[in-house]
Design a protein around this motif. Sequence first.
Motif, PDB file in Angstrom:
ATOM      1  N   VAL A   1       0.807  -1.218   0.000  1.00 10.91           N
ATOM      2  CA  VAL A   1       0.000   0.000   0.000  1.00 10.91           C
ATOM      3  C   VAL A   1       0.847   1.278   0.000  1.00 10.91           C
ATOM      4  CG1 VAL A   1      -1.964  -1.120   1.105  1.00 10.91           C
ATOM      5  CG2 VAL A   1      -0.254   0.024   2.529  1.00 10.91           C
ATOM      6  N   GLU A   2       2.178   1.124   0.137  1.00 12.93           N
ATOM      7  CA  GLU A   2       3.051   2.305   0.163  1.00 12.93           C
ATOM      8  C   GLU A   2       4.455   1.921  -0.285  1.00 12.93           C
ATOM      9  OE1 GLU A   2       4.637   5.650   3.398  1.00 12.93           O
ATOM     10  OE2 GLU A   2       3.358   3.998   4.047  1.00 12.93           O
ATOM     11  N   THR A   3       5.041   2.744  -1.154  1.00 16.33           N
ATOM     12  CA  THR A   3       6.393   2.504  -1.656  1.00 16.33           C
ATOM     13  C   THR A   3       7.147   3.829  -1.750  1.00 16.33           C
ATOM     14  OG1 THR A   3       5.690   2.762  -3.966  1.00 16.33           O
ATOM     15  CG2 THR A   3       5.694   0.510  -3.070  1.00 16.33           C
ATOM     16  N   GLU A   4       8.463   3.722  -1.886  1.00 22.45           N
ATOM     17  CA  GLU A   4       9.311   4.884  -2.184  1.00 22.45           C
ATOM     18  C   GLU A   4      10.335   4.472  -3.229  1.00 22.45           C
ATOM     19  OE1 GLU A   4       9.347   7.494   1.955  1.00 22.45           O
ATOM     20  OE2 GLU A   4      11.086   6.244   1.477  1.00 22.45           O
ATOM     21  N   ALA A   5      10.593   5.357  -4.192  1.00 19.13           N
ATOM     22  CA  ALA A   5      11.583   5.099  -5.237  1.00 19.13           C
ATOM     23  C   ALA A   5      12.920   5.731  -4.859  1.00 19.13           C
ATOM     24  CB  ALA A   5      11.092   5.670  -6.568  1.00 19.13           C
TER      25      ALA A   5
ATOM     26  N   LEU B   1       0.071  -3.293  12.144  1.00 20.21           N
ATOM     27  CA  LEU B   1       0.931  -4.465  11.986  1.00 20.21           C
ATOM     28  C   LEU B   1       2.058  -4.240  10.986  1.00 20.21           C
ATOM     29  CD1 LEU B   1      -1.414  -7.596  11.944  1.00 20.21           C
ATOM     30  CD2 LEU B   1       0.297  -6.966  13.656  1.00 20.21           C
ATOM     31  N   CYS B   2       1.745  -3.630   9.849  1.00 19.73           N
ATOM     32  CA  CYS B   2       2.714  -3.488   8.753  1.00 19.73           C
ATOM     33  C   CYS B   2       2.788  -2.050   8.250  1.00 19.73           C
ATOM     34  CB  CYS B   2       2.337  -4.414   7.605  1.00 19.73           C
ATOM     35  SG  CYS B   2       2.295  -6.164   8.052  1.00 19.73           S
ATOM     36  N   SER B   3       2.545  -1.084   9.140  1.00 21.60           N
ATOM     37  CA  SER B   3       2.458   0.329   8.736  1.00 21.60           C
ATOM     38  C   SER B   3       3.803   1.051   8.810  1.00 21.60           C
ATOM     39  CB  SER B   3       1.432   1.052   9.613  1.00 21.60           C
ATOM     40  OG  SER B   3       1.827   0.979  10.977  1.00 21.60           O
ATOM     41  N   GLY B   4       4.817   0.424   8.292  1.00 19.35           N
ATOM     42  CA  GLY B   4       6.154   1.001   8.240  1.00 19.35           C
ATOM     43  C   GLY B   4       7.119  -0.076   7.795  1.00 19.35           C
ATOM     44  N   PRO B   5       8.266   0.316   7.237  1.00 18.19           N
ATOM     45  CA  PRO B   5       9.185  -0.684   6.675  1.00 18.19           C
ATOM     46  C   PRO B   5       9.738  -1.666   7.697  1.00 18.19           C
ATOM     47  CG  PRO B   5      10.152   1.524   6.608  1.00 18.19           C
ATOM     48  CD  PRO B   5       8.727   1.688   7.004  1.00 18.19           C
TER      49      PRO B   5
ATOM     50  N   ARG C   1       7.476   9.208  -3.077  1.00 20.32           N
ATOM     51  CA  ARG C   1       6.715   8.309  -2.196  1.00 20.32           C
ATOM     52  C   ARG C   1       5.317   8.156  -2.787  1.00 20.32           C
ATOM     53  NH1 ARG C   1       3.764  10.130   3.029  1.00 20.32           N
ATOM     54  NH2 ARG C   1       3.029   8.171   3.911  1.00 20.32           N
ATOM     55  N   PHE C   2       4.822   6.921  -2.787  1.00 20.75           N
ATOM     56  CA  PHE C   2       3.521   6.628  -3.372  1.00 20.75           C
ATOM     57  C   PHE C   2       2.716   5.775  -2.402  1.00 20.75           C
ATOM     58  CE2 PHE C   2       6.832   6.937  -6.546  1.00 20.75           C
ATOM     59  CZ  PHE C   2       6.347   7.926  -7.385  1.00 20.75           C
ATOM     60  N   TYR C   3       1.427   6.073  -2.288  1.00 23.42           N
ATOM     61  CA  TYR C   3       0.581   5.238  -1.440  1.00 23.42           C
ATOM     62  C   TYR C   3      -0.850   5.226  -1.943  1.00 23.42           C
ATOM     63  CZ  TYR C   3      -0.780   9.591   1.017  1.00 23.42           C
ATOM     64  OH  TYR C   3      -1.247  10.854   1.332  1.00 23.42           O
ATOM     65  N   LEU C   4      -1.599   4.213  -1.490  1.00 25.58           N
ATOM     66  CA  LEU C   4      -2.992   4.079  -1.895  1.00 25.58           C
ATOM     67  C   LEU C   4      -3.838   5.052  -1.083  1.00 25.58           C
ATOM     68  CD1 LEU C   4      -3.447   0.213  -2.205  1.00 25.58           C
ATOM     69  CD2 LEU C   4      -2.655   1.858  -3.900  1.00 25.58           C
ATOM     70  N   LYS C   5      -4.544   5.896  -1.767  1.00 25.80           N
ATOM     71  CA  LYS C   5      -5.349   6.924  -1.118  1.00 25.80           C
ATOM     72  C   LYS C   5      -6.348   6.315  -0.143  1.00 25.80           C
ATOM     73  CE  LYS C   5      -8.233  10.944  -2.056  1.00 25.80           C
ATOM     74  NZ  LYS C   5      -8.830  11.801  -3.096  1.00 25.80           N
ATOM     75  N   GLY C   6      -6.366   6.855   1.072  1.00 23.68           N
ATOM     76  CA  GLY C   6      -7.334   6.442   2.074  1.00 23.68           C
ATOM     77  C   GLY C   6      -7.033   5.139   2.781  1.00 23.68           C
ATOM     78  N   ASN C   7      -5.922   4.489   2.456  1.00 28.91           N
ATOM     79  CA  ASN C   7      -5.627   3.208   3.098  1.00 28.91           C
ATOM     80  C   ASN C   7      -5.124   3.439   4.523  1.00 28.91           C
ATOM     81  OD1 ASN C   7      -3.971   0.710   3.820  1.00 28.91           O
ATOM     82  ND2 ASN C   7      -5.047   0.077   1.968  1.00 28.91           N
ATOM     83  N   PRO C   8      -5.710   2.790   5.525  1.00 30.03           N
ATOM     84  CA  PRO C   8      -5.336   3.025   6.920  1.00 30.03           C
ATOM     85  C   PRO C   8      -4.015   2.388   7.330  1.00 30.03           C
ATOM     86  CG  PRO C   8      -6.970   1.305   6.816  1.00 30.03           C
ATOM     87  CD  PRO C   8      -6.817   1.824   5.403  1.00 30.03           C
ATOM     88  N   ASN C   9      -3.401   1.612   6.449  1.00 31.56           N
ATOM     89  CA  ASN C   9      -2.189   0.877   6.795  1.00 31.56           C
ATOM     90  C   ASN C   9      -0.888   1.578   6.420  1.00 31.56           C
ATOM     91  OD1 ASN C   9      -3.366  -1.960   7.588  1.00 31.56           O
ATOM     92  ND2 ASN C   9      -4.451  -1.318   5.746  1.00 31.56           N
ATOM     93  N   ILE C  10      -0.965   2.775   5.847  1.00 34.67           N
ATOM     94  CA  ILE C  10       0.268   3.458   5.446  1.00 34.67           C
ATOM     95  C   ILE C  10       1.032   3.913   6.674  1.00 34.67           C
ATOM     96  CG2 ILE C  10      -0.685   4.163   3.225  1.00 34.67           C
ATOM     97  CD1 ILE C  10      -0.884   7.032   4.358  1.00 34.67           C
ATOM     98  N   SER C  11       2.332   4.151   6.492  1.00 36.54           N
ATOM     99  CA  SER C  11       3.174   4.580   7.610  1.00 36.54           C
ATOM    100  C   SER C  11       2.900   6.037   7.949  1.00 36.54           C
ATOM    101  CB  SER C  11       4.652   4.373   7.274  1.00 36.54           C
ATOM    102  OG  SER C  11       5.001   5.057   6.097  1.00 36.54           O
ATOM    103  N   ARG C  12       3.301   6.405   9.142  1.00 36.26           N
ATOM    104  CA  ARG C  12       3.077   7.783   9.619  1.00 36.26           C
ATOM    105  C   ARG C  12       4.390   8.543   9.610  1.00 36.26           C
ATOM    106  NH1 ARG C  12      -1.183   5.991   8.523  1.00 36.26           N
ATOM    107  NH2 ARG C  12      -2.828   5.378   9.933  1.00 36.26           N
ATOM    108  N   LYS C  13       4.303   9.856   9.433  1.00 39.75           N
ATOM    109  CA  LYS C  13       5.504  10.704   9.455  1.00 39.75           C
ATOM    110  C   LYS C  13       6.069  10.766  10.850  1.00 39.75           C
ATOM    111  CE  LYS C  13       4.420  13.591   5.532  1.00 39.75           C
ATOM    112  NZ  LYS C  13       4.310  14.938   4.998  1.00 39.75           N
TER     113      LYS C  13
END
Length: 196
Positions: free
Chosen positions: A38-42, A121-125, A184-196
């Motif tokens: 749900v989230e990546t970085e190039a 559970l998986c909201s960060g690398p 950085r790319f992520y799926l809009k509205g997905n609750p599992n993305i990492s936080r700043k």
Amino acid sequence: MILPRDFYGRDTVEVAQDLLGCCLVHPEGRKTTAGIIVETEAYLSGDPAAHSYIGRTNRNEVLFGPVGHAYVYLIYGMHYCINVVTGEEGSGEAVLVRALEPVIGIPVMIGRRGTPTLSRLCSGPGKLTRAMGITRECNGVSFVNGPLQIRTRENTTGPNPALKPEIVRTTRIGIVKAADKPLRFYLKGNPNISRK
């Protein structure tokens, strides 16, 4: 279907976006785990934030090898991060998998992470590698025919897996150098993305 090797041998920014909605799988029998990316970085060639920026070393050698392989490294002396080698072989480019939406082996992930909150559970690398049981031993393995797999959207078990989701593009987080690059790319509205 497991993503073929040529999927990764393309423009790294495109690969980072196309990985969203695909499924990272760690087959381990009863401990098999999987999550939708749900989230990546190039990280690009000549990018000061990329591990390849300093040139080849023993630590980053995998980045300069064949595409479609895992580059796993330890940060802060305690967290593993997993990247997919992309672009042209020798370019030192990769995509960091930042977050997953858990779909298979959730009880195993909870046991490894010690938190019952699904969205954490998986909201960060570092969180996702711990939940998935990914360690430095996975460094250099192939996603095409190795112990880790990335499968196409059509074979994921999440909601509407065949639909290409809306993608948000923003600056990378958790880094100091070249933090202003919108990679950085992520799926809009997905609750599992990492936080700043």
